[in-house]
Design a protein around this motif. Structure first.
Motif, PDB file in Angstrom:
ATOM      1  N   SER A   1     -22.930 -24.058 -92.083  1.00  0.00           N
ATOM      2  CA  SER A   1     -22.480 -25.435 -92.316  1.00  0.00           C
ATOM      3  C   SER A   1     -21.039 -25.458 -92.789  1.00  0.00           C
ATOM      4  O   SER A   1     -20.286 -26.382 -92.484  1.00  0.00           O
TER       5      SER A   1
ATOM      6  N   ARG B   1     -18.088 -27.541 -90.938  1.00  0.00           N
ATOM      7  CA  ARG B   1     -17.248 -28.519 -91.628  1.00  0.00           C
ATOM      8  C   ARG B   1     -15.768 -28.237 -91.392  1.00  0.00           C
ATOM      9  O   ARG B   1     -14.975 -29.157 -91.166  1.00  0.00           O
TER      10      ARG B   1
ATOM     11  N   ILE C   1     -27.519 -26.141 -94.661  1.00  0.00           N
ATOM     12  CA  ILE C   1     -27.164 -27.538 -94.381  1.00  0.00           C
ATOM     13  C   ILE C   1     -26.987 -28.360 -95.654  1.00  0.00           C
ATOM     14  O   ILE C   1     -26.406 -29.440 -95.628  1.00  0.00           O
TER      15      ILE C   1
ATOM     16  N   GLU D   1     -24.870 -27.956 -97.732  1.00  0.00           N
ATOM     17  CA  GLU D   1     -23.437 -28.084 -97.965  1.00  0.00           C
ATOM     18  C   GLU D   1     -22.872 -29.386 -97.399  1.00  0.00           C
ATOM     19  O   GLU D   1     -21.726 -29.735 -97.661  1.00  0.00           O
ATOM     20  N   PHE D   2     -23.673 -30.115 -96.615  1.00  0.00           N
ATOM     21  CA  PHE D   2     -23.234 -31.418 -96.093  1.00  0.00           C
ATOM     22  C   PHE D   2     -23.402 -32.535 -97.124  1.00  0.00           C
ATOM     23  O   PHE D   2     -22.944 -33.655 -96.895  1.00  0.00           O
TER      24      PHE D   2
ATOM     25  N   LEU E   1     -20.757 -35.311 -97.900  1.00  0.00           N
ATOM     26  CA  LEU E   1     -19.747 -35.342 -96.837  1.00  0.00           C
ATOM     27  C   LEU E   1     -20.184 -36.355 -95.779  1.00  0.00           C
ATOM     28  O   LEU E   1     -20.800 -36.007 -94.769  1.00  0.00           O
TER      29      LEU E   1
ATOM     30  N   THR F   1     -18.936 -35.870 -92.043  1.00  0.00           N
ATOM     31  CA  THR F   1     -19.554 -34.697 -91.427  1.00  0.00           C
ATOM     32  C   THR F   1     -21.021 -34.979 -91.109  1.00  0.00           C
ATOM     33  O   THR F   1     -21.521 -34.615 -90.039  1.00  0.00           O
ATOM     34  N   GLN F   2     -21.713 -35.619 -92.032  1.00  0.00           N
ATOM     35  CA  GLN F   2     -23.120 -35.971 -91.802  1.00  0.00           C
ATOM     36  C   GLN F   2     -23.258 -36.889 -90.595  1.00  0.00           C
ATOM     37  O   GLN F   2     -24.155 -36.721 -89.752  1.00  0.00           O
TER      38      GLN F   2
ATOM     39  N   PHE G   1     -22.745 -34.820 -87.441  1.00  0.00           N
ATOM     40  CA  PHE G   1     -23.893 -33.954 -87.187  1.00  0.00           C
ATOM     41  C   PHE G   1     -25.093 -34.781 -86.723  1.00  0.00           C
ATOM     42  O   PHE G   1     -25.861 -34.343 -85.862  1.00  0.00           O
TER      43      PHE G   1
ATOM     44  N   MET H   1     -27.719 -36.821 -99.182  1.00  0.00           N
ATOM     45  CA  MET H   1     -27.786 -36.762 -97.725  1.00  0.00           C
ATOM     46  C   MET H   1     -28.258 -38.123 -97.217  1.00  0.00           C
ATOM     47  O   MET H   1     -29.115 -38.761 -97.836  1.00  0.00           O
TER      48      MET H   1
ATOM     49  N   GLU I   1     -12.941 -32.703 -97.182  1.00  0.00           N
ATOM     50  CA  GLU I   1     -13.252 -32.776 -95.763  1.00  0.00           C
ATOM     51  C   GLU I   1     -12.042 -33.142 -94.916  1.00  0.00           C
ATOM     52  O   GLU I   1     -11.917 -32.724 -93.767  1.00  0.00           O
TER      53      GLU I   1
END
Length: 460
Positions: free
Chosen positions: A196, A200, A230, A232-233, A236, A239-240, A243, A271, A442
């Motif tokens: 992940s 990123r 994952i 690590e998202f 963010l 990024t989420q 994805f 998340m 990010e």
């Protein structure tokens, strides 16, 4: 020496440079190479199909204006798209006077990496196979499911396969084993393992370079996507969101997705709810700490493969004292073997205790919130007491946010406890602070470098 049309194209670029931002010019116009000029039509080479389409969508009027100003009214433009390292030699993609007839031919299916599909590097480590991923009560569900999806990727009910568990229990090893077995059975399939963290970084670079669509095209071309860590998202949002798009596209096409995390989907605070829902669609398989029999099996295989002799007392000592995870166990065995060989020492209880005392204690030591505050404040030359105040000064707020971020990452403390320790804030403020910091990481490469610098100091 430049030909006439090349000199004229250089003048076109000069005109364009005067009307668009420098970063736009460097990204979208500098890479264009003039190929020929005949019968009021200039043909140029562009790096990819996406590049061509983006120019047509965003900068058609700028291009037309510069052509008319330099070459004269009635000048048209056609394109040749690079395939791999060679330009498309089949002809132009069309001109501005017949836009509906344009169609770029023969492009790479992976413009993000600029390689042909068959050249995809799966990033798989050959030594992490099912053969040396030993089965035990702690991992039997995850291992058996992994074998099933490797044999029929995207065709089972286990999509996505979400593997979770503490650090070092074998999640990454299983990911590589799944990927390698899939490649062995289906060499034509496009399989990719990616962390992940790397995803990123790639996404941040794509945003900075205005190549997000190429980034999406590459990931959506995969048959099997294996993504590690994952969690690590969390925080963010951009990024989420990206994805989420990739996940939906692959899942709808029946492609296999394998994900890992240190906690189950329901525990991934920060998340997006819609993404958590997707993560629960297939199978959630936990890998626990290695049980006694699994640890015994790992030690036995190691000493057989390495042809080393462990006395029963040393064997039992390792078995009963290195219990947290497989990574620790393998590290201890390798270190004992190396110490014995290099220093010509007999493998005895003294050596075993020395190695285990050094490695396991260091590996399992947790960074305290007090140390985090000290290191972060020292980096900014700030008095530690200042982040405990209610000051809204920009530098104090930033320092406080960074401390909260590392406290969440390196301790098991709750958000409420972190807030109480850093500025007397509530859990909502801590969560907001961490998300704000991650969003900045990010999109700002230099800021991300600064965070990594502080993190390196924390690890010392």
């Amino acid at each position: 020496m430049q030909s006439d049309y090349q000199s004229l194209w250089a003048k076109c670029l000069a005109v364009i440079k005067g009307v668009v931002p420098e970063t736009t010019y460097d990204t979208w116009f500098r890479p264009i190479i003039p190929i020929s000029y005949m019968e009021n039509k200039i043909t140029v080479q562009v790096p990819s199909q996406f590049f061509y389409e983006y120019l047509e969508e965003k900068y058609i009027h700028v291009l037309q204006m510069s052509l008319e100003r330099v070459f004269g009214t009635g000048t048209s433009l056609s394109y040749r798209v690079v395939v791999g390292n060679q330009p498309d030699s089949t002809g132009a993609a069309g001109d501005h006077s017949a836009r509906n007839d344009r169609q770029a031919e023969k492009i790479s299916m992976t413009p993000f990496t600029r390689v042909a599909p068959k050249e995809l590097d799966s990033q798989l480590v050959g030594k992490y196979t099912f053969d040396n991923f030993y089965e035990g009560a702690s991992n039997i569900l995850a291992r058996s499911t992994g074998l099933s999806i490797a044999e029929k990727p995207g065709k089972t009910a286990f999509n996505p396969l979400f593997i979770y568990g503490d650090t070092g229990v074998g999640k990454t090893h299983l990911c590589h084993a799944i990927g390698l077995r899939t490649r062995e059975l289906y060499p034509e399939k496009r399989v990719l393992y990616v962390s992940s963290h790397l995803f990123r970084i790639q996404f941040t670079d794509a945003v900075r370079k205005n190549t997000t669509n190429d980034f999406l095209t590459f990931y959506q071309s995969l048959d099997v996507l294996i993504m590690d860590d994952i969690q690590e998202f969390i925080g963010l949002d951009k990024t989420q969101h990206t994805f989420f798009q990739i996940f939906n596209n692959l899942h709808q096409l029946g492609k296999q997705i394998v994900l890992t995390s240190d906690k189950p989907p329901v525990a991934l605070q920060g998340m997006e709810a819609r993404l958590i829902t997707r993560l629960k669609w297939g199978l959630n398989a936990k890998i626990d700490r290695p049980d006694y029999e699994l640890r015994k099996q790992i030690i036995t295989h190691f000493i057989e493969n390495e042809n080393i002799n462990l006395g029963s007392d040393v064997f039992d000592y390792i078995l009963n004292h290195v219990t947290e995870n497989i990574r620790d166990l393998e590290g201890v065995l390798i270190s004992i073997s190396a110490n014995s060989l290099i220093n010509k020492k007999k493998i005895d209880m003294s050596l075993a205790k020395e190695v285990i005392g050094q490695m396991v204690m260091i590996e399992n030591r947790q960074v305290s919130i007090e140390k985090i505050i000290k290191v972060v404040c020292a980096h900014f030359n700030m008095e530690e007491s200042l982040i405990q105040t209610s000051s809204r000064r920009r530098e104090i707020v930033l320092t406080r946010q960074i401390a909260m971020y590392f406290a969440k990452k390196y301790t098991d403390c709750s958000l409420s406890h972190i807030g109480a320790k850093i500025g007397g804030k509530d859990h909502a403020t801590v969560l907001h602070s961490i998300k704000a910091l991650k969003n900045q990481m990010e999109t700002n490469k230099s800021f991300n470098t600064m965070i990594e610098s502080i993190e390196n100091k924390l690890k010392k």
